[in-house]
Structure formats: structure tokens, C-alpha cells
Design a protein around this motif. Structure first.
Motif, PDB file in Angstrom:
ATOM      1  N   ASP A 145       0.827  -1.205   0.000  1.00  0.00           N
ATOM      2  CA  ASP A 145       0.000   0.000   0.000  1.00  0.00           C
ATOM      3  C   ASP A 145       0.862   1.256   0.000  1.00  0.00           C
ATOM      4  OD1 ASP A 145      -2.265  -1.533  -0.007  1.00  0.00           O
ATOM      5  OD2 ASP A 145      -2.631  -1.336   2.147  1.00  0.00           O
ATOM      6  N   ARG A 146       2.034   1.159   0.585  1.00  0.00           N
ATOM      7  CA  ARG A 146       2.972   2.279   0.613  1.00  0.00           C
ATOM      8  C   ARG A 146       3.293   2.714  -0.817  1.00  0.00           C
ATOM      9  NH1 ARG A 146       8.679   0.617   2.957  1.00  0.00           N
ATOM     10  NH2 ARG A 146       7.510   0.216   4.849  1.00  0.00           N
ATOM     11  N   ARG A 147       3.486   1.767  -1.709  1.00  0.00           N
ATOM     12  CA  ARG A 147       3.829   2.048  -3.104  1.00  0.00           C
ATOM     13  C   ARG A 147       2.730   2.853  -3.793  1.00  0.00           C
ATOM     14  NH1 ARG A 147       4.669  -3.043  -6.670  1.00  0.00           N
ATOM     15  NH2 ARG A 147       4.582  -3.754  -4.551  1.00  0.00           N
ATOM     16  N   LYS A 148       1.477   2.659  -3.385  1.00  0.00           N
ATOM     17  CA  LYS A 148       0.366   3.388  -4.001  1.00  0.00           C
ATOM     18  C   LYS A 148       0.451   4.893  -3.749  1.00  0.00           C
ATOM     19  CE  LYS A 148      -2.805  -0.493  -3.556  1.00  0.00           C
ATOM     20  NZ  LYS A 148      -3.989  -1.004  -2.851  1.00  0.00           N
ATOM     21  N   LEU A 149       1.206   5.274  -2.726  1.00  0.00           N
ATOM     22  CA  LEU A 149       1.348   6.691  -2.392  1.00  0.00           C
ATOM     23  C   LEU A 149       2.502   7.359  -3.124  1.00  0.00           C
ATOM     24  CD1 LEU A 149       0.792   6.431   1.463  1.00  0.00           C
ATOM     25  CD2 LEU A 149      -0.876   7.093  -0.286  1.00  0.00           C
ATOM     26  N   TYR A 150       3.370   6.582  -3.755  1.00  0.00           N
ATOM     27  CA  TYR A 150       4.514   7.137  -4.469  1.00  0.00           C
ATOM     28  C   TYR A 150       4.082   7.695  -5.825  1.00  0.00           C
ATOM     29  CZ  TYR A 150       7.343   4.119  -1.341  1.00  0.00           C
ATOM     30  OH  TYR A 150       7.911   3.497  -0.271  1.00  0.00           O
ATOM     31  N   PRO A 151       4.560   8.873  -6.186  1.00  0.00           N
ATOM     32  CA  PRO A 151       4.287   9.392  -7.529  1.00  0.00           C
ATOM     33  C   PRO A 151       4.857   8.460  -8.598  1.00  0.00           C
ATOM     34  CG  PRO A 151       5.114  11.123  -6.095  1.00  0.00           C
ATOM     35  CD  PRO A 151       5.285   9.834  -5.357  1.00  0.00           C
ATOM     36  N   ARG A 152       4.187   8.401  -9.743  1.00  0.00           N
ATOM     37  CA  ARG A 152       4.603   7.505 -10.821  1.00  0.00           C
ATOM     38  C   ARG A 152       5.490   8.226 -11.837  1.00  0.00           C
ATOM     39  NH1 ARG A 152      -1.391   5.397 -11.691  1.00  0.00           N
ATOM     40  NH2 ARG A 152      -1.520   7.640 -11.779  1.00  0.00           N
ATOM     41  N   PHE A 153       6.449   8.945 -11.340  1.00  0.00           N
ATOM     42  CA  PHE A 153       7.501   9.565 -12.152  1.00  0.00           C
ATOM     43  C   PHE A 153       8.623   9.932 -11.205  1.00  0.00           C
ATOM     44  CE2 PHE A 153       5.139  13.166 -10.622  1.00  0.00           C
ATOM     45  CZ  PHE A 153       6.068  14.176 -10.481  1.00  0.00           C
ATOM     46  N   GLY A 154       9.725  10.380 -11.750  1.00  0.00           N
ATOM     47  CA  GLY A 154      10.876  10.746 -10.939  1.00  0.00           C
ATOM     48  C   GLY A 154      12.042   9.820 -11.225  1.00  0.00           C
ATOM     49  N   THR A 155      13.173  10.146 -10.649  1.00  0.00           N
ATOM     50  CA  THR A 155      14.377   9.351 -10.848  1.00  0.00           C
ATOM     51  C   THR A 155      14.223   7.954 -10.262  1.00  0.00           C
ATOM     52  OG1 THR A 155      15.674  11.383 -10.704  1.00  0.00           O
ATOM     53  CG2 THR A 155      16.877   9.322 -10.456  1.00  0.00           C
ATOM     54  N   LEU A 156      13.549   7.840  -9.149  1.00  0.00           N
ATOM     55  CA  LEU A 156      13.394   6.549  -8.488  1.00  0.00           C
ATOM     56  C   LEU A 156      12.356   5.641  -9.158  1.00  0.00           C
ATOM     57  CD1 LEU A 156      13.439   7.724  -4.775  1.00  0.00           C
ATOM     58  CD2 LEU A 156      15.254   6.520  -6.002  1.00  0.00           C
ATOM     59  N   PHE A 157      11.490   6.223  -9.960  1.00  0.00           N
ATOM     60  CA  PHE A 157      10.415   5.441 -10.575  1.00  0.00           C
ATOM     61  C   PHE A 157      10.940   4.717 -11.806  1.00  0.00           C
ATOM     62  CE2 PHE A 157       6.816   4.916 -13.474  1.00  0.00           C
ATOM     63  CZ  PHE A 157       5.951   4.237 -12.643  1.00  0.00           C
ATOM     64  N   PRO A 158      10.636   3.456 -12.007  1.00  0.00           N
ATOM     65  CA  PRO A 158       9.816   2.555 -11.218  1.00  0.00           C
ATOM     66  C   PRO A 158      10.621   1.641 -10.296  1.00  0.00           C
ATOM     67  CG  PRO A 158      10.088   1.596 -13.390  1.00  0.00           C
ATOM     68  CD  PRO A 158      10.864   2.906 -13.364  1.00  0.00           C
ATOM     69  N   VAL A 159      11.896   1.378 -10.635  1.00  0.00           N
ATOM     70  CA  VAL A 159      12.670   0.366  -9.900  1.00  0.00           C
ATOM     71  C   VAL A 159      12.936   0.790  -8.459  1.00  0.00           C
ATOM     72  CG1 VAL A 159      14.837  -0.929  -9.845  1.00  0.00           C
ATOM     73  CG2 VAL A 159      13.694  -0.506 -12.026  1.00  0.00           C
ATOM     74  N   GLY A 160      13.414   2.022  -8.272  1.00  0.00           N
ATOM     75  CA  GLY A 160      13.699   2.499  -6.924  1.00  0.00           C
ATOM     76  C   GLY A 160      12.459   2.562  -6.057  1.00  0.00           C
ATOM     77  N   SER A 161      11.337   2.950  -6.654  1.00  0.00           N
ATOM     78  CA  SER A 161      10.071   3.001  -5.905  1.00  0.00           C
ATOM     79  C   SER A 161       9.675   1.613  -5.425  1.00  0.00           C
ATOM     80  CB  SER A 161       8.960   3.575  -6.777  1.00  0.00           C
ATOM     81  OG  SER A 161       9.247   4.896  -7.133  1.00  0.00           O
TER      82      SER A 161
END
Length: 115
Positions: A77-93
């Protein structure tokens, strides 16, 4: 702790979930909007908003480490709160969503040159 205390804590937790969900939607929409301009606006705003998306993903992870009993589906559920862009997205997220301690978070973040 009284029943009222438990209800109050649950309500505060739910408010944080709602707040973070709304902010995620705002960031994603604003990022998409800025990208429609193209050129230097898209590039500069993209970098700024990507930084904010990564910062939020890291903060959400660190703050959720303090919640006792967070495991299994709650971590997903924590992952659902992460924005779906950025340097960390998708692997780091994805890796952050599985983190169990601050040292794991540090090791994930240091995999990226921008941090």
C-alpha cells in the motif's frame, strides 16, 4: 489506551493517507501539464517535480517505518502513495516499498547518482 485514543489515531492515520494520495495526484497532473509545454519549461519543471516526487517517496518510506506492524500488504500500500515519475520510478520506488529499515532506504537511494 482508551477506545477514543485508538479511534483518534486511526483517523489521523487515514487523514495522512488521504493527504498523501491527493498530493500524489496533484504532482502527477502538474508534471504531465508541464510536459505539454515542451522545451525548457518541460525540462526545468520536470527536474524540479521529479526531485519532489523522489523526496516524497523517500519521506513516505521513512515515516512509515515508524508504524508498528507494517508488513505484507501494508507495505504494498505504501507504493500506491509514491508518484509515478521521478528518478526513483519505477525500480527504486519498488525497492523502497519493500524497505524495512533506514539502512535499506539509504542503500537504495545511494544507487542513484543524483542523490
Amino acid at each position: 489506551q482508551s477506545t477514543w485514543g485508538v479511534i483518534q489515531d486511526l483517523t489521523e492515520f487515514n487523514i495522512e493517507i488521504i493527504r498523501n494520495t491527493l498530493y500524489k495526484a496533484y504532482l502527477e497532473d502538474f508534471y504531465a501539464y508541464c510536459q505539454t509545454f515542451g522545451g525548457s519549461t518541460a525540462e526545468i519543471m520536470g527536474r524540479i517535480l521529479s526531485f519532489e516526487a523522489d523526496r516524497r517517496a523517500i519521506n513516505i518510506t521513512i515515516n512509515s517505518l515508524a508504524i508498528p506492524g507494517l508488513s505484507g500488504s501494508c507495505k504494498c500500500d505504501r507504493r500506491k502513495l509514491y508518484p509515478r515519475f521521478g528518478t526513483l520510478f519505477p525500480v527504486g520506488s519498488l525497492k523502497l516499498s519493500e524497505a524495512d529499515d533506514i539502512e535499506t532506504v539509504k542503500s537504495i537511494v545511494t544507487e542513484y547518482d543524483v542523490f
